[in-house]
Design a protein around this motif. Sequence first.
Motif, PDB file in Angstrom:
ATOM      1  N   SER A   1      43.211 -28.408  14.645  1.00  0.00           N
ATOM      2  CA  SER A   1      43.489 -27.607  15.832  1.00  0.00           C
ATOM      3  C   SER A   1      42.452 -27.860  16.915  1.00  0.00           C
ATOM      4  N   SER A   2      42.927 -28.016  18.150  1.00  0.00           N
ATOM      5  CA  SER A   2      42.008 -28.205  19.271  1.00  0.00           C
ATOM      6  C   SER A   2      41.616 -26.887  19.910  1.00  0.00           C
ATOM      7  N   GLY A   3      42.044 -25.771  19.306  1.00  0.00           N
ATOM      8  CA  GLY A   3      41.656 -24.459  19.777  1.00  0.00           C
ATOM      9  C   GLY A   3      42.482 -24.004  20.973  1.00  0.00           C
ATOM     10  N   VAL A   4      42.247 -22.781  21.379  1.00  0.00           N
ATOM     11  CA  VAL A   4      42.898 -22.252  22.584  1.00  0.00           C
ATOM     12  C   VAL A   4      41.923 -22.186  23.746  1.00  0.00           C
TER      13      VAL A   4
ATOM     14  N   HIS B   1      46.750 -21.131  32.562  1.00  0.00           N
ATOM     15  CA  HIS B   1      47.736 -22.148  32.169  1.00  0.00           C
ATOM     16  C   HIS B   1      48.836 -22.273  33.225  1.00  0.00           C
ATOM     17  N   ALA B   2      49.335 -21.138  33.716  1.00  0.00           N
ATOM     18  CA  ALA B   2      50.434 -21.152  34.677  1.00  0.00           C
ATOM     19  C   ALA B   2      50.020 -21.819  35.982  1.00  0.00           C
ATOM     20  N   LEU B   3      48.803 -21.575  36.450  1.00  0.00           N
ATOM     21  CA  LEU B   3      48.321 -22.203  37.671  1.00  0.00           C
ATOM     22  C   LEU B   3      48.243 -23.720  37.525  1.00  0.00           C
ATOM     23  N   ALA B   4      47.669 -24.168  36.403  1.00  0.00           N
ATOM     24  CA  ALA B   4      47.546 -25.611  36.182  1.00  0.00           C
ATOM     25  C   ALA B   4      48.917 -26.269  36.091  1.00  0.00           C
ATOM     26  N   GLU B   5      49.848 -25.592  35.453  1.00  0.00           N
ATOM     27  CA  GLU B   5      51.191 -26.146  35.279  1.00  0.00           C
ATOM     28  C   GLU B   5      51.964 -26.150  36.592  1.00  0.00           C
ATOM     29  N   ARG B   6      51.974 -25.031  37.292  1.00  0.00           N
ATOM     30  CA  ARG B   6      52.790 -24.927  38.505  1.00  0.00           C
ATOM     31  C   ARG B   6      52.306 -25.857  39.600  1.00  0.00           C
ATOM     32  N   TYR B   7      50.988 -26.011  39.723  1.00  0.00           N
ATOM     33  CA  TYR B   7      50.448 -26.788  40.838  1.00  0.00           C
ATOM     34  C   TYR B   7      49.948 -28.166  40.418  1.00  0.00           C
ATOM     35  N   ASP B   8      50.140 -28.516  39.150  1.00  0.00           N
ATOM     36  CA  ASP B   8      49.800 -29.853  38.637  1.00  0.00           C
ATOM     37  C   ASP B   8      48.369 -30.229  39.003  1.00  0.00           C
ATOM     38  N   GLY B   9      47.447 -29.404  38.572  1.00  0.00           N
ATOM     39  CA  GLY B   9      46.052 -29.695  38.865  1.00  0.00           C
ATOM     40  C   GLY B   9      45.125 -28.954  37.935  1.00  0.00           C
TER      41      GLY B   9
ATOM     42  N   ARG C   1      46.405 -29.337  32.498  1.00  0.00           N
ATOM     43  CA  ARG C   1      47.651 -29.358  31.754  1.00  0.00           C
ATOM     44  C   ARG C   1      47.510 -29.980  30.365  1.00  0.00           C
ATOM     45  N   ALA C   2      46.540 -30.862  30.175  1.00  0.00           N
ATOM     46  CA  ALA C   2      46.520 -31.682  28.972  1.00  0.00           C
ATOM     47  C   ALA C   2      45.600 -31.194  27.862  1.00  0.00           C
ATOM     48  N   ALA C   3      44.892 -30.091  28.059  1.00  0.00           N
ATOM     49  CA  ALA C   3      43.892 -29.683  27.069  1.00  0.00           C
ATOM     50  C   ALA C   3      43.682 -28.186  27.133  1.00  0.00           C
ATOM     51  N   PRO C   4      43.087 -27.606  26.077  1.00  0.00           N
ATOM     52  CA  PRO C   4      42.761 -26.177  26.132  1.00  0.00           C
ATOM     53  C   PRO C   4      41.779 -25.894  27.268  1.00  0.00           C
ATOM     54  N   PRO C   5      41.879 -24.749  27.907  1.00  0.00           N
ATOM     55  CA  PRO C   5      40.969 -24.434  29.013  1.00  0.00           C
ATOM     56  C   PRO C   5      39.515 -24.358  28.570  1.00  0.00           C
ATOM     57  N   TYR C   6      38.634 -24.715  29.494  1.00  0.00           N
ATOM     58  CA  TYR C   6      37.211 -24.445  29.309  1.00  0.00           C
ATOM     59  C   TYR C   6      36.953 -22.966  29.584  1.00  0.00           C
ATOM     60  N   LEU C   7      35.933 -22.448  28.919  1.00  0.00           N
ATOM     61  CA  LEU C   7      35.514 -21.060  29.089  1.00  0.00           C
ATOM     62  C   LEU C   7      34.038 -21.028  29.440  1.00  0.00           C
TER      63      LEU C   7
END
Length: 497
Positions: free
Chosen positions: A217-220, A391-399, A413-419
């Motif tokens: 698992s690459s985590g959430v 997630h929704a921001l990255a997906e909707r605006y492709d960035g 879009r391609a990886a779990p978010p950084y925290l």
Amino acid sequence: MQALPTLVHSTATVRAADRYAIDTLGVPGYTLMTRAAEAAFDALRAQWPLARRVLVLCGRGNNGGDGYVLARYASAAGLGVALSAPVGPPQAPDAIRAAGDWRAAGGEALPWEPALLAKHDLIVDALLGTGAKRAPDAALAAVITAINGVGRPVLALDIPSGLDPDTGATAGVAVRASLTVAFVGLKPGLFLGQGPEHVGRLVCDDLDVPAAAFGGSSGVLRRITEAELRQALPRRARTAHKGDHGRVLVVAGAPGMPGAARLAAEAALRAGAGLVTLATAPAHAAAIGAARPELIVVPLEDPAALPALIAAAKVVAIGPGLGRSRWAEALTEAAFASGAPLVVDADALNHLANAPRARGRWCLTPHPGEAARLLGTTAEAIEADRLGAAHALAERYDGVAVLKGAGTLIAERAAPPYLCERGNPGMAVAGMGDVLTGIIAGIAAQQPDPAARLALAAAVGVLVHATAGDAMARAFERGHLASELLAQVPACVNPTS
């Protein structure tokens, strides 16, 4: 105690790793329980070496079982230990065994009464654990309220009771711990939502459950660490010159808004960019140039002149103090139409909310209010599900999306978010977002391919910004100015190893 893991896993994934250890590796569940209790007791002694009287509050599940074993260990070590089971006797098999071992060692379960709390130096919360996803019932809520009101330090086992382990939401009340010991792996609720307000200091013990138990698992979430800092900002060659470290163009500052423009541009310099050009309203270009002569300040009256400036830059930051005039809209559209990597903030985000598009090659840096406009919802809804919103921001605006706030998230879009776990409430002042925009742009400009490494640059920029804020807060928390943070940035962009 072990170093905190980099990856944060869903509660279901951590629970599956626990089952893997039991079912595949043949580790008895009671062995894991004793390991958890031992780790928690070690943390207790390290954190509170002078504590002599400990009250352990146990629930019915395996989290309560951890508490029974910890009570036995603490008693054997000579501490005065009292144990109570406010919600009734254990029901899980391993917890029943743990309670039996506690009784066999001479322990007893005292009837619950709030007066027990004030008689002890330390309270251990072993009431609910990660299995509880609903609000505590009235009786348990009363226990938690009493714990929070007594003014004693609290050690929480795995997660403070009442805190949702996946979202960090508190449906009603939740224990406010001084120290939380997470078992097997980190859960997102420790960092999201109200989690940081309830967790206190956080440590983790994997209980010798191997990484293979997580099934790849690459985590959430991914915690930002100094490893990313060193990756993005390696040591410079002695032969380096300013042209090697990137050119940033900052488009900012409508008439009457010179502060935002200067803060963003100077932050890019402080972050290490080789050259920074500020394109701003003519009315205050001269004053900014005189106050910070290291900046190349271009008075920009005609938006038609902007594409030539963009062509000369490696990264463009746009938005701080830009306003919503036709002039600002024309500048924003010119930047959006270019192929340059962008860092988009403030009024440029408001323009994007009015004219949405999926451009790619950009980093959006909204606070919750701006994120709400970009997603067509409310700031309250963003805060209720920050992970979903990122997630929704990255997906909707492709960035890349930098969702600012306590526990800033950096999503792609391609990886779990950084925290980012760092930062402090003293940073909640005007201008801090402008500084962050400049820092991210300055770090992005130093990358060999800024567009390909925009998420890394954003994550490191957020880390640098938060670390600089924490450096200021060592003296005091209230009353800082965003401009004062700039002096802290150079120490934070130079890794020590």
